[in-house]
Design an enzyme around this catalytic site. Structure first.
Site, short mmCIF file in Angstrom:
data_model
loop_
_atom_site.label_atom_id
_atom_site.label_comp_id
_atom_site.label_asym_id
_atom_site.label_seq_id
_atom_site.Cartn_x
_atom_site.Cartn_y
_atom_site.Cartn_z
N ASP A 48 -5.69 102.02 24.24
CA ASP A 48 -5.57 100.57 24.40
C ASP A 48 -4.88 100.19 25.71
O ASP A 48 -4.30 99.12 25.83
CB ASP A 48 -4.82 99.97 23.21
CG ASP A 48 -3.45 100.62 23.02
OD1 ASP A 48 -3.18 101.64 23.70
OD2 ASP A 48 -2.66 100.10 22.21
N HIS A 252 -12.50 113.31 51.55
CA HIS A 252 -11.82 112.40 50.63
C HIS A 252 -10.93 113.19 49.67
O HIS A 252 -10.94 112.99 48.46
CB HIS A 252 -12.84 111.54 49.86
CG HIS A 252 -13.42 110.44 50.70
ND1 HIS A 252 -14.47 109.67 50.32
CD2 HIS A 252 -13.07 109.98 51.92
CE1 HIS A 252 -14.75 108.78 51.27
NE2 HIS A 252 -13.91 108.96 52.26
N ASP A 269 -4.15 109.90 55.51
CA ASP A 269 -5.10 108.78 55.62
C ASP A 269 -4.72 107.82 54.50
O ASP A 269 -5.03 108.07 53.33
CB ASP A 269 -6.52 109.32 55.45
CG ASP A 269 -7.59 108.23 55.56
OD1 ASP A 269 -7.24 107.04 55.46
OD2 ASP A 269 -8.78 108.59 55.71
N ASP A 280 -6.22 100.49 56.87
CA ASP A 280 -6.78 101.85 56.83
C ASP A 280 -6.35 102.55 58.10
O ASP A 280 -6.74 102.13 59.20
CB ASP A 280 -8.32 101.73 56.75
CG ASP A 280 -9.01 103.05 56.50
OD1 ASP A 280 -8.33 104.09 56.49
OD2 ASP A 280 -10.24 103.05 56.32
N HIS A 359 -18.87 113.03 59.79
CA HIS A 359 -18.94 111.62 59.38
C HIS A 359 -19.08 110.69 60.59
O HIS A 359 -18.82 111.08 61.72
CB HIS A 359 -17.73 111.23 58.53
CG HIS A 359 -16.40 111.41 59.23
ND1 HIS A 359 -15.93 110.53 60.17
CD2 HIS A 359 -15.44 112.38 59.10
CE1 HIS A 359 -14.74 110.95 60.60
NE2 HIS A 359 -14.43 112.06 59.97
N HIS A 363 -16.34 101.97 60.00
CA HIS A 363 -16.87 101.11 58.92
C HIS A 363 -16.15 99.78 59.02
O HIS A 363 -15.06 99.68 59.60
CB HIS A 363 -16.69 101.76 57.54
CG HIS A 363 -15.28 102.16 57.19
ND1 HIS A 363 -14.33 101.24 56.81
CD2 HIS A 363 -14.66 103.36 57.18
CE1 HIS A 363 -13.19 101.88 56.55
NE2 HIS A 363 -13.35 103.16 56.79
N HIS A 370 -14.18 99.70 52.62
CA HIS A 370 -15.50 99.84 53.25
C HIS A 370 -16.13 98.46 53.06
O HIS A 370 -16.85 98.22 52.09
CB HIS A 370 -16.33 100.94 52.59
CG HIS A 370 -15.67 102.28 52.66
ND1 HIS A 370 -15.88 103.28 51.76
CD2 HIS A 370 -14.77 102.79 53.55
CE1 HIS A 370 -15.14 104.35 52.08
NE2 HIS A 370 -14.47 104.05 53.17
N GLU A 393 -12.46 106.18 63.70
CA GLU A 393 -11.84 107.36 63.06
C GLU A 393 -12.59 108.66 63.32
O GLU A 393 -13.11 109.28 62.40
CB GLU A 393 -11.71 107.12 61.55
CG GLU A 393 -12.96 106.60 60.86
CD GLU A 393 -12.74 106.37 59.38
OE1 GLU A 393 -12.24 107.28 58.72
OE2 GLU A 393 -13.07 105.27 58.89
N TYR A 397 -13.32 119.01 61.94
CA TYR A 397 -12.92 119.77 60.74
C TYR A 397 -13.47 121.20 60.87
O TYR A 397 -14.68 121.37 61.06
CB TYR A 397 -13.48 119.10 59.48
CG TYR A 397 -13.18 117.61 59.47
CD1 TYR A 397 -12.00 117.12 58.92
CD2 TYR A 397 -14.05 116.71 60.11
CE1 TYR A 397 -11.71 115.76 58.96
CE2 TYR A 397 -13.76 115.35 60.16
CZ TYR A 397 -12.59 114.89 59.59
OH TYR A 397 -12.30 113.54 59.65
N ARG A 417 -8.07 114.07 62.05
CA ARG A 417 -8.70 112.74 62.16
C ARG A 417 -7.63 111.78 62.68
O ARG A 417 -6.46 111.88 62.28
CB ARG A 417 -9.22 112.29 60.79
CG ARG A 417 -9.89 110.95 60.80
CD ARG A 417 -10.79 110.71 59.57
NE ARG A 417 -10.09 110.61 58.31
CZ ARG A 417 -10.15 111.53 57.34
NH1 ARG A 417 -10.86 112.63 57.51
NH2 ARG A 417 -9.48 111.36 56.20
N GLU A 419 -7.26 107.72 63.13
CA GLU A 419 -7.97 106.48 62.76
C GLU A 419 -7.11 105.25 63.02
O GLU A 419 -5.94 105.20 62.64
CB GLU A 419 -8.31 106.52 61.27
CG GLU A 419 -8.93 105.23 60.76
CD GLU A 419 -9.24 105.27 59.27
OE1 GLU A 419 -8.55 106.00 58.52
OE2 GLU A 419 -10.16 104.56 58.85
N1 GLY Z 1 -9.90 105.96 55.12
C1 GLY Z 1 -10.57 106.11 53.89
C2 GLY Z 1 -12.03 105.90 53.98
O1 GLY Z 1 -12.52 105.36 54.95
O2 GLY Z 1 -12.76 106.26 53.07
#
Ligand code: GLY
Length: 461
Positions: A48, A252, A269, A280, A359, A363, A370, A393, A397, A417, A419
């Site tokens: 609950d 992620h 991140d 972000d 990647h 975004h 996003h 970003e 890797y 990374r 960003e």
């Molecule tokens: N910085 C997290 C993402 O862009 O998914």
């Protein structure tokens, strides 16, 4: 100013701002149409207990109303009122347990809409509002319970319709009209996003201050959350990524439970959500306080790519220009290090670099991390315009697995990374996360100064 003391209690976006947003949407809807904008429904976590409630971003954008089980209806040109909210009714017993609710009677005064009705009356009222509308604007697929209800009402109307009456309105996606508006941030939204970025930057400094081989990823994650709350932000904009060593190669990664090792980097991140607006930001730091020479080689490439992409963030360029600028620098750098071989443009055209750079660079950022808004218009990337906010970003890797067996050991098991959040302005851009250091010399000097302070504290103690 000590950022700890930055308190952001008063909502910057006021009822009049939400009313102007509704007006702008009503003005671009087709005559004779209706828009249905459902709010979010509470989600059960276990037994609950529910997950903390977070309003749907479209609904919030148009109302500022943060209760579950609400629905906004917009009907351009309707004489009895163009804007209607359905919401929970007030009830003393449940309010004693779960807190106050607004109730339909207060909707006009508090939200500035034309009418408020109990959501329990939806079955009686909404079919009548839908009747005779040529288009029904709605985003299907986001809140399935609302989708089912709408479909049921349409079926009901179709069955009742006589042959002389017009067909029941077709469903048209609302996203395009509304998300074009959300894509360009107003001056107040820009201010709020700058504040969210500032809080996140301060939280990253608190995290940076505790990086050492004695702590875990979880310790750093906890420090970020603590710092957000202390500064007035209620939540994270997305699950924080605190990834030591090779964990950073999982884009992620959210497990956040490993120990930090002296020889590794740690990628953080993380960004807060402030009054529904996301920040972000990502930085990668050496756990020891000093980059190894291989770490520094790769870091310098990623930083050059980050800077080149930021330079490309200006009106006159399109959305993909920052990515193109960053990718070229990343690939040229990887060739120089001997990790890629060949002609940079050809490698990019063939996608060979994706092995290390999997990647895209950017975004949109806004109410959602996003954020909404088309990246392309027709066949072309859309132009960058003042008021758009995007991330920059780039990353490299290099996992330690079979795919990198031929690579020198010193380069394996690292993910870097860097960003920033960037606001497009009339001339160029403003980097909202500028305050967070990213030059490797600055990082090393900062960490050395911190270590000095720690040692002094130990001696004094
Ligand atoms: N910085 C997290 C993402 O862009 O998914």
């Amino acid at each position: 100013m000590r950022l700890w003391n930055l308190r952001l209690i008063d909502p910057l976006i006021q009822p009049g701002d939400f009313a102007r947003r509704r007006r702008r949407l009503l003005d671009v809807m087709r005559p004779g149409s209706i828009a249905i904008v459902p709010g979010a429904i509470e989600q059960r976590r276990n037994r609950d207990i529910n997950f903390p409630f977070r309003q749907d971003s479209d609904f919030y954008y148009l109302t500022g109303f943060c209760e579950p089980d609400a629905l906004l209806v917009l009907i351009p040109g309707r004489d009895q009122g163009e804007t209607i909210v359905f919401c929970r009714e007030r009830d003393a017993a449940s309010e004693r347990r779960d807190g106050r609710v607004l109730g339909p009677d207060a909707c006009r005064l508090v939200l500035g809409v034309d009418d408020g009705f109990p959501v329990s009356d939806l079955d009686e009222i909404l079919p009548g509002l839908l009747e005779g509308r040529s288009q029904i604007y709605m985003n299907l697929g986001e809140h399935l319970l609302w989708d089912h209800r709408l479909m049921r009402y349409r079926e009901q109307l179709a069955q009742q319709r006589s042959s002389e009456e017009p067909e029941v309105g077709e469903i048209v996606t609302l996203g395009h009209l509304l998300h074009e508006q959300r894509l360009i941030k107003s001056a107040k939204e820009q201010e709020l996003m700058a504040q969210a970025a500032q809080i996140s930057v301060a939280a990253h400094y608190h995290a940076l201050a505790m990086i050492s081989p004695d702590v875990t990823e979880a310790d750093i994650e906890a420090e970020l959350h603590y710092s957000y709350r202390r500064q007035g932000a209620r939540a994270e904009a997305y699950p924080s990524i605190v990834a030591a060593g090779e964990n950073a190669c999982t884009l992620h990664y959210v497990q956040n439970d490993s120990e930090l090792s002296e020889r590794d980097l740690v990628l953080i991140d993380a960004g807060c959500e402030l009054q529904y607006y996301a920040s972000d930001v990502t930085r990668t730091f050496p756990v020891s306080g000093v980059f190894s020479s291989a770490q520094r080689d790769v870091y310098d490439i990623v930083l050059a790519a980050n800077r080149a992409a930021i330079d490309a963030c200006r009106p006159g360029n399109h959305f993909n220009h920052p990515h193109e600028a960053a990718t070229l620098i990343l690939v040229e750098g990887l060739i120089e290090l001997g990790l890629l071989h060949g002609d940079p443009e050809q490698l990019i055209a063939q996608g060979d670099h994706e092995r290390f750079c999997p990647h895209k660079t950017s975004h949109w950022l806004g109410l959602d991390v996003h954020d909404v808004g088309d990246y392309r218009l027709g066949d072309s990337w859309r132009d960058l315009m003042p008021g758009m906010v995007l991330t920059v970003e780039p990353g490299i890797y290099i996992p330690r697995d079979d795919s990198t067996a031929e690579i020198a050991q010193a380069y394996r098991g690292m993910g870097i990374r860097i960003e920033d959040a960037v606001l497009i302005q009339k001339q160029g851009c403003q980097v909202l996360t500028e305050g967070l250091i990213k030059e490797p010399d600055d990082i090393e000097a900062w960490m050395a100064a911190r270590a000095g302070k720690r040692n002094t504290a130990r001696v004094v103690a």
